[in-house]
Motif scaffolding. Structure first.
Motif, PDB file in Angstrom:
ATOM      1  N   SER A 115       0.815  -1.216   0.000  1.00 53.39           N
ATOM      2  CA  SER A 115       0.000   0.000   0.000  1.00 53.39           C
ATOM      3  C   SER A 115       0.847   1.263   0.000  1.00 53.39           C
ATOM      4  CB  SER A 115      -0.957   0.002   1.198  1.00 53.39           C
ATOM      5  OG  SER A 115      -0.269   0.216   2.408  1.00 53.39           O
ATOM      6  N   VAL A 116       1.960   1.267   0.765  1.00 48.56           N
ATOM      7  CA  VAL A 116       2.791   2.474   0.813  1.00 48.56           C
ATOM      8  C   VAL A 116       3.758   2.551  -0.360  1.00 48.56           C
ATOM      9  CG1 VAL A 116       2.663   2.733   3.314  1.00 48.56           C
ATOM     10  CG2 VAL A 116       4.493   1.363   2.329  1.00 48.56           C
ATOM     11  N   SER A 117       3.825   1.501  -1.146  1.00 43.66           N
ATOM     12  CA  SER A 117       4.738   1.481  -2.296  1.00 43.66           C
ATOM     13  C   SER A 117       3.994   1.661  -3.618  1.00 43.66           C
ATOM     14  CB  SER A 117       5.522   0.162  -2.323  1.00 43.66           C
ATOM     15  OG  SER A 117       6.258  -0.029  -1.133  1.00 43.66           O
ATOM     16  N   LEU A 118       3.079   0.751  -3.902  1.00 51.56           N
ATOM     17  CA  LEU A 118       2.376   0.785  -5.192  1.00 51.56           C
ATOM     18  C   LEU A 118       1.137   1.667  -5.172  1.00 51.56           C
ATOM     19  CD1 LEU A 118       2.545  -2.954  -6.336  1.00 51.56           C
ATOM     20  CD2 LEU A 118       4.102  -1.075  -6.881  1.00 51.56           C
ATOM     21  N   LEU A 119       0.591   1.925  -3.976  1.00 47.99           N
ATOM     22  CA  LEU A 119      -0.624   2.733  -3.901  1.00 47.99           C
ATOM     23  C   LEU A 119      -0.349   4.120  -3.351  1.00 47.99           C
ATOM     24  CD1 LEU A 119      -3.080   0.014  -2.555  1.00 47.99           C
ATOM     25  CD2 LEU A 119      -2.686   0.722  -4.913  1.00 47.99           C
ATOM     26  N   ASN A 120       0.905   4.503  -3.334  1.00 47.32           N
ATOM     27  CA  ASN A 120       1.290   5.834  -2.857  1.00 47.32           C
ATOM     28  C   ASN A 120       1.539   6.734  -4.073  1.00 47.32           C
ATOM     29  OD1 ASN A 120       2.403   8.125  -1.763  1.00 47.32           O
ATOM     30  ND2 ASN A 120       3.842   7.037  -0.436  1.00 47.32           N
ATOM     31  N   PRO A 121       0.593   7.622  -4.381  1.00 43.56           N
ATOM     32  CA  PRO A 121       0.739   8.485  -5.566  1.00 43.56           C
ATOM     33  C   PRO A 121       2.035   9.275  -5.586  1.00 43.56           C
ATOM     34  CG  PRO A 121      -1.486   8.620  -4.702  1.00 43.56           C
ATOM     35  CD  PRO A 121      -0.687   7.853  -3.688  1.00 43.56           C
TER      36      PRO A 121
END
Length: 205
Positions: A115-121
């Motif tokens: 979430s903090v890698s791939l879903l962090n704009p």
């Protein structure tokens, strides 16, 4: 040959050093676990996610993917939800009796790391806008060396963060400082979430 290596090294280091949700989470997990072995899920997941984003950026695929407005909105919305949930989880963490915190399971580490890698704009835009653009000036072997250099820095940095967190965790025998670290981590991640919310509103308007 040295130019793309040095370029990739300095560029990746400059992007990864600032305190962000991903760095905070990896450091936090290092502090909350009794051994580095237990933090391997978060280190490996963060490293693989960064590698994935860097390769997409250098190949130019990520630019094409983000050319679709609805895809950008989806990434922002999903990332916002995950970051808020992560901040809440870290804030609510409590000591296990009077000693240590219950560490996150490997499954939870992987989920949060994604979430903090791939879903962090912010991370995505940095990778596309900076690494992708910089990598576009190279061809062939130089492009490969540039990519490898940036990827290696990411992996080394995540191991460094986890080990640093572990050292802090060893010093803190009561769990007091770990609790403070968890709350500070939660606040930082929440600030990132608020910034993403503002960008999402601007995107929708």
């Amino acid at each position: 040959m040295l130019q793309p290596l040095a370029h990739g090294f300095l560029l990746a280091l400059g992007l990864i050093l600032p305190l962000g949700a991903q760095n905070v989470f990896v450091f936090n997990q290092g502090a909350n676990h009794k051994s580095i072995y237990k933090t391997l899920p978060v280190i490996i997941t963060a490293g693989l996610c960064d590698t994935f984003l860097i390769v997409l950026a250098v190949l130019g695929v990520s630019v094409i993917l983000l050319s679709f407005p609805m895809l950008q909105v989806s990434i922002y919305c999903i990332g916002l939800v995950f970051l808020i949930y992560m901040a809440w989880s870290l804030w609510k963490a409590r000591p296990d009796k009077l000693k240590r915190y219950r560490p996150m399971t490997a499954k939870k580490q992987v989920g949060f790391a994604i979430s903090v890698s791939l879903l962090n704009p912010h991370a995505i835009m940095d990778t596309i806008g900076v690494i992708g653009t910089s990598g576009a000036i190279y061809d062939g072997t130089d492009k490969v060396l540039f990519t490898i250099s940036t990827v290696v820095i990411s992996w080394v940095w995540f191991f460094f963060l986890a080990i640093s967190g572990k050292m802090i965790g060893n010093i803190d025998k009561t769990g007091k400082y770990i609790m403070i670290l968890n709350k500070v981590s939660a606040i930082i991640i929440l600030i990132v979430a608020v910034m993403i919310l503002k960008q999402l509103i601007m995107l929708l308007l």
